[in-house]
Every structure is written in C-alpha cells, then in structure tokens.
Design a protein around this motif. Structure first.
Motif, PDB file in Angstrom:
ATOM      1  N   UNK A 133      10.674   9.711  -9.377  1.00 28.76           N
ATOM      2  CA  UNK A 133       9.739  10.821  -9.122  1.00 28.76           C
ATOM      3  C   UNK A 133       8.852  10.497  -7.916  1.00 28.76           C
ATOM      4  N   UNK A 134       8.347   9.270  -7.881  1.00 21.72           N
ATOM      5  CA  UNK A 134       7.508   8.850  -6.751  1.00 21.72           C
ATOM      6  C   UNK A 134       8.276   8.964  -5.438  1.00 21.72           C
ATOM      7  N   UNK A 193       0.860  -1.184   0.000  1.00 28.45           N
ATOM      8  CA  UNK A 193       0.000   0.000   0.000  1.00 28.45           C
ATOM      9  C   UNK A 193       0.897   1.234   0.000  1.00 28.45           C
ATOM     10  N   UNK A 194       0.307   2.360  -0.329  1.00 33.91           N
ATOM     11  CA  UNK A 194       1.093   3.597  -0.327  1.00 33.91           C
ATOM     12  C   UNK A 194       1.570   3.918   1.097  1.00 33.91           C
ATOM     13  N   UNK A 195       0.784   3.532   2.096  1.00 36.52           N
ATOM     14  CA  UNK A 195       1.187   3.750   3.494  1.00 36.52           C
ATOM     15  C   UNK A 195       2.440   2.928   3.816  1.00 36.52           C
ATOM     16  N   UNK A 196       2.464   1.688   3.337  1.00 37.75           N
ATOM     17  CA  UNK A 196       3.656   0.844   3.553  1.00 37.75           C
ATOM     18  C   UNK A 196       4.858   1.424   2.807  1.00 37.75           C
ATOM     19  N   UNK A 197       4.599   1.922   1.620  1.00 34.48           N
ATOM     20  CA  UNK A 197       5.692   2.491   0.821  1.00 34.48           C
ATOM     21  C   UNK A 197       6.253   3.743   1.511  1.00 34.48           C
ATOM     22  N   UNK A 198       5.354   4.572   2.051  1.00 35.22           N
ATOM     23  CA  UNK A 198       5.837   5.753   2.790  1.00 35.22           C
ATOM     24  C   UNK A 198       6.693   5.322   3.970  1.00 35.22           C
ATOM     25  N   UNK A 251      13.510  15.277 -11.310  1.00 36.54           N
ATOM     26  CA  UNK A 251      13.028  13.939 -11.671  1.00 36.54           C
ATOM     27  C   UNK A 251      11.866  14.021 -12.652  1.00 36.54           C
ATOM     28  N   UNK A 252      11.020  15.029 -12.483  1.00 39.36           N
ATOM     29  CA  UNK A 252       9.917  15.228 -13.411  1.00 39.36           C
ATOM     30  C   UNK A 252      10.482  15.491 -14.815  1.00 39.36           C
TER      31      UNK A 252
END
Ligand SMILES: [Mg+2]
Length: 106
Positions: free
Chosen positions: A69-70, A4-9, A36-37
C-alpha cells in the motif's frame, strides 16, 4: 539508521525510472492503491474480524500488504511531484491545530 520518507520516495523513483513508462496512469495507480487497501483489509479481517480463516494470516502478511500500500501511495506522490515529507508536515499541522482538542486526552 532507518530511511527517511524522502529517501524512500527516491528509492521508488530510481526503480521506476528504469522503465519506458515509469508510472501507471493516475487513475490506474488509484485503482491499484484501492486494491492494496483491500488486501490490508482482508488480512486485518482475518486477524481480528469475524471472517476468520483456518490457516489464519499473519503479521508478516500485514507487514507485506502495508508495504504494498505504501508503495502505491509513493508511486502516486512521485508521479505528481508531491513530497510526502511536506504532506506529512501539513498533516501534523492539522492534527495539532484544527483537531487538537478533538479527542479525549489521557
Ligand atoms: Mg498486496
């Protein structure tokens, strides 16, 4: 199962917290995100734009640059204590609310 994005953060924060100064200053992070963009734009331009390269860039390069970028976006969010899951929910509310009739449907 994908993260999940929470785990990735949390992954990014666990990595960053190893260091004396976990994150760059806010404006440096914005500059890095912008760089990066630009790298994403470069790959897309080489893949689809008028500026073709002989030894063309690949989707692997695009994946890598989107990952870069992410990462920069996650660093900004973490440093500012922003939940990207919550930010995503707010975005969904906007696109299904305010912008719901903005584009022609199939
Ligand atoms: Mg990059």
């Amino acid at each position: 199962m994908e993260k999940t994005i929470t785990q990735i953060q949390k992954d990014v924060d666990d990595w960053a917290q190893q260091f004396e100064k976990p994150y760059f200053s806010p404006l440096s992070m914005v500059a890095t995100m912008t760089e990066e963009c630009g790298e994403v734009a470069r790959v897309m331009n080489h893949l689809y734009g008028d500026k073709k390269k002989k030894d063309g860039e690949t989707m692997i390069d695009l994946e890598e640059e989107l990952g870069d970028l992410l990462f920069t976006i996650i660093c900004i969010a973490n440093d500012q204590n922003i939940s990207l899951a919550k930010a995503h929910e707010r975005k969904l509310e906007k696109i299904y609310g305010r912008d719901n009739y903005r584009f022609n449907r199939k």
